[in-house]
Design an enzyme around this catalytic site. Structure first.
Site, PDB file in Angstrom:
ATOM      1  N   SER A 146      55.126 -31.553   5.595  1.00  0.00           N
ATOM      2  CA  SER A 146      53.730 -31.972   5.757  1.00  0.00           C
ATOM      3  C   SER A 146      53.660 -33.238   6.599  1.00  0.00           C
ATOM      4  CB  SER A 146      53.128 -32.258   4.377  1.00  0.00           C
ATOM      5  OG  SER A 146      51.854 -32.848   4.502  1.00  0.00           O
ATOM      6  N   TYR A 159      53.498 -36.991  -3.711  1.00  0.00           N
ATOM      7  CA  TYR A 159      53.493 -35.937  -2.695  1.00  0.00           C
ATOM      8  C   TYR A 159      54.145 -36.431  -1.403  1.00  0.00           C
ATOM      9  CZ  TYR A 159      51.773 -32.043   0.151  1.00  0.00           C
ATOM     10  OH  TYR A 159      51.698 -30.950   0.972  1.00  0.00           O
TER      11      TYR A 159
HETATM   12  N1  LIG Z   1      47.269 -26.678   2.389  1.00  0.00           N
HETATM   13  C1  LIG Z   1      47.584 -27.769   3.051  1.00  0.00           C
HETATM   14  O1  LIG Z   1      46.713 -28.529   3.522  1.00  0.00           O
HETATM   15  C2  LIG Z   1      49.032 -28.105   3.282  1.00  0.00           C
HETATM   16  C3  LIG Z   1      49.316 -29.079   4.253  1.00  0.00           C
HETATM   17  C4  LIG Z   1      50.647 -29.424   4.474  1.00  0.00           C
HETATM   18  C5  LIG Z   1      51.664 -28.798   3.781  1.00  0.00           C
HETATM   19  N2  LIG Z   1      51.350 -27.845   2.851  1.00  0.00           N
HETATM   20  C6  LIG Z   1      52.446 -27.242   2.116  1.00  0.00           C
HETATM   21  O2  LIG Z   1      52.396 -25.850   2.261  1.00  0.00           O
HETATM   22  C7  LIG Z   1      53.027 -25.227   1.137  1.00  0.00           C
HETATM   23  C8  LIG Z   1      52.121 -24.113   0.610  1.00  0.00           C
HETATM   24  O3  LIG Z   1      50.933 -24.716   0.139  1.00  0.00           O
HETATM   25  P1  LIG Z   1      49.531 -23.981   0.098  1.00  0.00           P
HETATM   26  O4  LIG Z   1      48.567 -24.886   0.740  1.00  0.00           O
HETATM   27  O5  LIG Z   1      49.660 -22.595   0.567  1.00  0.00           O
HETATM   28  O6  LIG Z   1      49.236 -24.054  -1.463  1.00  0.00           O
HETATM   29  P2  LIG Z   1      49.017 -22.932  -2.591  1.00  0.00           P
HETATM   30  O7  LIG Z   1      48.065 -21.895  -2.131  1.00  0.00           O
HETATM   31  O8  LIG Z   1      48.738 -23.696  -3.825  1.00  0.00           O
HETATM   32  O9  LIG Z   1      50.453 -22.241  -2.675  1.00  0.00           O
HETATM   33  C9  LIG Z   1      51.534 -22.828  -3.310  1.00  0.00           C
HETATM   34  C10 LIG Z   1      52.562 -21.758  -3.542  1.00  0.00           C
HETATM   35  O10 LIG Z   1      53.722 -22.363  -4.122  1.00  0.00           O
HETATM   36  C11 LIG Z   1      54.082 -21.658  -5.281  1.00  0.00           C
HETATM   37  N3  LIG Z   1      54.695 -22.530  -6.254  1.00  0.00           N
HETATM   38  C12 LIG Z   1      54.221 -23.691  -6.752  1.00  0.00           C
HETATM   39  N4  LIG Z   1      55.062 -24.177  -7.667  1.00  0.00           N
HETATM   40  C13 LIG Z   1      56.096 -23.307  -7.742  1.00  0.00           C
HETATM   41  C14 LIG Z   1      57.276 -23.246  -8.523  1.00  0.00           C
HETATM   42  N5  LIG Z   1      57.573 -24.205  -9.416  1.00  0.00           N
HETATM   43  N6  LIG Z   1      58.114 -22.197  -8.345  1.00  0.00           N
HETATM   44  C15 LIG Z   1      57.818 -21.209  -7.454  1.00  0.00           C
HETATM   45  N7  LIG Z   1      56.722 -21.215  -6.690  1.00  0.00           N
HETATM   46  C16 LIG Z   1      55.867 -22.250  -6.853  1.00  0.00           C
HETATM   47  C17 LIG Z   1      52.776 -21.070  -5.813  1.00  0.00           C
HETATM   48  O11 LIG Z   1      53.040 -19.894  -6.556  1.00  0.00           O
HETATM   49  P3  LIG Z   1      53.063 -19.764  -8.159  1.00  0.00           P
HETATM   50  O12 LIG Z   1      52.021 -20.694  -8.699  1.00  0.00           O
HETATM   51  O13 LIG Z   1      52.744 -18.318  -8.372  1.00  0.00           O
HETATM   52  O14 LIG Z   1      54.440 -20.109  -8.564  1.00  0.00           O
HETATM   53  C18 LIG Z   1      52.093 -20.698  -4.517  1.00  0.00           C
HETATM   54  O15 LIG Z   1      52.529 -19.431  -4.087  1.00  0.00           O
HETATM   55  C19 LIG Z   1      53.284 -26.341   0.126  1.00  0.00           C
HETATM   56  O16 LIG Z   1      54.639 -26.737   0.193  1.00  0.00           O
HETATM   57  C20 LIG Z   1      52.393 -27.464   0.614  1.00  0.00           C
HETATM   58  O17 LIG Z   1      52.863 -28.734   0.238  1.00  0.00           O
HETATM   59  C21 LIG Z   1      50.062 -27.486   2.583  1.00  0.00           C
END
Ligand SMILES: NC(=O)c1ccc[n+]([C@@H]2O[C@H](COP(=O)([O-])OP(=O)(O)OC[C@H]3O[C@@H](n4cnc5c(N)ncnc54)[C@H](OP(=O)(O)O)[C@@H]3O)[C@@H](O)[C@H]2O)c1
Length: 260
Positions: A146, A159
């Site tokens: 990120s 974070y």
């Molecule tokens: N959205 C943004 O603005 C943004 C920006 C920069 C980086 N990111 C990064 O992108 C990645 C995906 O985020 P997202 O925005 O798509 O969020 P999201 O929709 O909340 O997805 C998070 C995913 O991670 C999984 N997860 C969480 N904890 C877990 C665990 N302990 N074991 C296995 N799986 C786990 C969740 O699945 P389960 O709950 O089913 O386990 C879900 O599939 C993250 O690493 C986040 O930090 C996001």
């Protein structure tokens, strides 16, 4: 002429595939004919996404587990290799925002949870695939880090630390594996509309729609970029911030509130 990568039958293990970026990326890669290993905790959602992937023209297998559990990630990687021979690409995407009163007051257990999932979960994912990739002399590791990992942000210590650690970890891994046929791509997105950012009321500058963000992820992977940061406007601001002396950064970043 732009040559795009042939995804047909590429074997891709995606952690955090049950929602947001992981889900959308998996379905897009399935449309291109990839074989997806979908890893996350919520098995019911993974099954629905696997069905979407198959309808889209790909092949998908569901692995429910927690990324904190190294053995669960290993089992997923082993089963995928057993059925398809090898893993071409591992996308370490599972993550949590973890912004709550406990992380904001630096409670060690709450901060540890964020670091465990975001950083050590990615370490577990790497560890499950790297030896075999090195043995084959081919493979690609992708970190969904990120822009929040570039410098500290208010009310985001856990974070930011987890993502800064993730970026540094994968960059170090790249130095270890770069001459052994294994590529490492570190992706640093800004704000994207997913369940992770849902419900936030503070301003998220240059917030991207998920469908607009996914091509950036795919392009970065196809081009085997070492780093990819987007949207470019926020990436430029963050890069400028990186060059600032602490007194100036503190003055500017101290006024910005991305989180409640
Ligand atoms: N959205 C943004 O603005 C943004 C920006 C920069 C980086 N990111 C990064 O992108 C990645 C995906 O985020 P997202 O925005 O798509 O969020 P999201 O929709 O909340 O997805 C998070 C995913 O991670 C999984 N997860 C969480 N904890 C877990 C665990 N302990 N074991 C296995 N799986 C786990 C969740 O699945 P389960 O709950 O089913 O386990 C879900 O599939 C993250 O690493 C986040 O930090 C996001």
């Amino acid at each position: 002429m732009l040559i795009t990568m042939n995804w047909k039958n590429k074997v891709v293990l995606v952690t955090g595939a049950s929602s947001g970026i992981g889900e959308a990326l998996s379905v897009e890669l399935a449309k291109r004919g990839a074989v997806l290993g979908l890893f996350a905790r919520r098995e019911d959602l993974l099954k629905q996404i696997a069905a979407k992937c198959e309808t889209a023209g790909g092949t998908a297998r569901v692995f429910s587990g927690d990324v904190i559990d190294a053995s669960a990630v290993h089992v997923a990687a082993d089963e995928l290799r057993k059925e398809f021979g090898h893993i071409d690409i591992m996308i370490a995407n599972a993550g949590m925002g973890g912004n709550n009163e406990a992380t904001r007051s630096y409670e060690p257990e709450a901060v540890k949870k964020v670091v465990d999932v975001n950083l050590l979960g990615a370490v577990n994912a790497i560890h499950a695939v790297v030896p075999q990739m090195l043995e084959r002399g081919s493979g690609h590791l992708v970190a969904i880090s990120s822009l929040a990992g570039v410098r500290g942000l208010r009310r985001s210590a856990a974070y930011c630390a987890s993502k800064a650690g993730m970026t540094a970890f994968f960059e170090s891994v790249r130095l270890d594996v770069q001459e052994k046929g294994v590529g490492v791509t570190i992706i640093q997105p800004g704000f994207i509309k997913t369940p992770l950012t849902e419900g936030r009321h503070n301003q998220m500058p240059f917030l991207m729609e998920l469908e607009d963000a996914i091509p950036h992820f795919i392009r970065a992977i196809e081009r085997k970029k070492k780093f990819a940061a987007f949207p470019w406007q926020l990436a430029a601001i963050v890069r400028a911030g990186k060059l600032m002396p602490a007194w100036l950064y503190d003055r500017i970043a101290g006024r910005v509130r991305y989180r409640e």
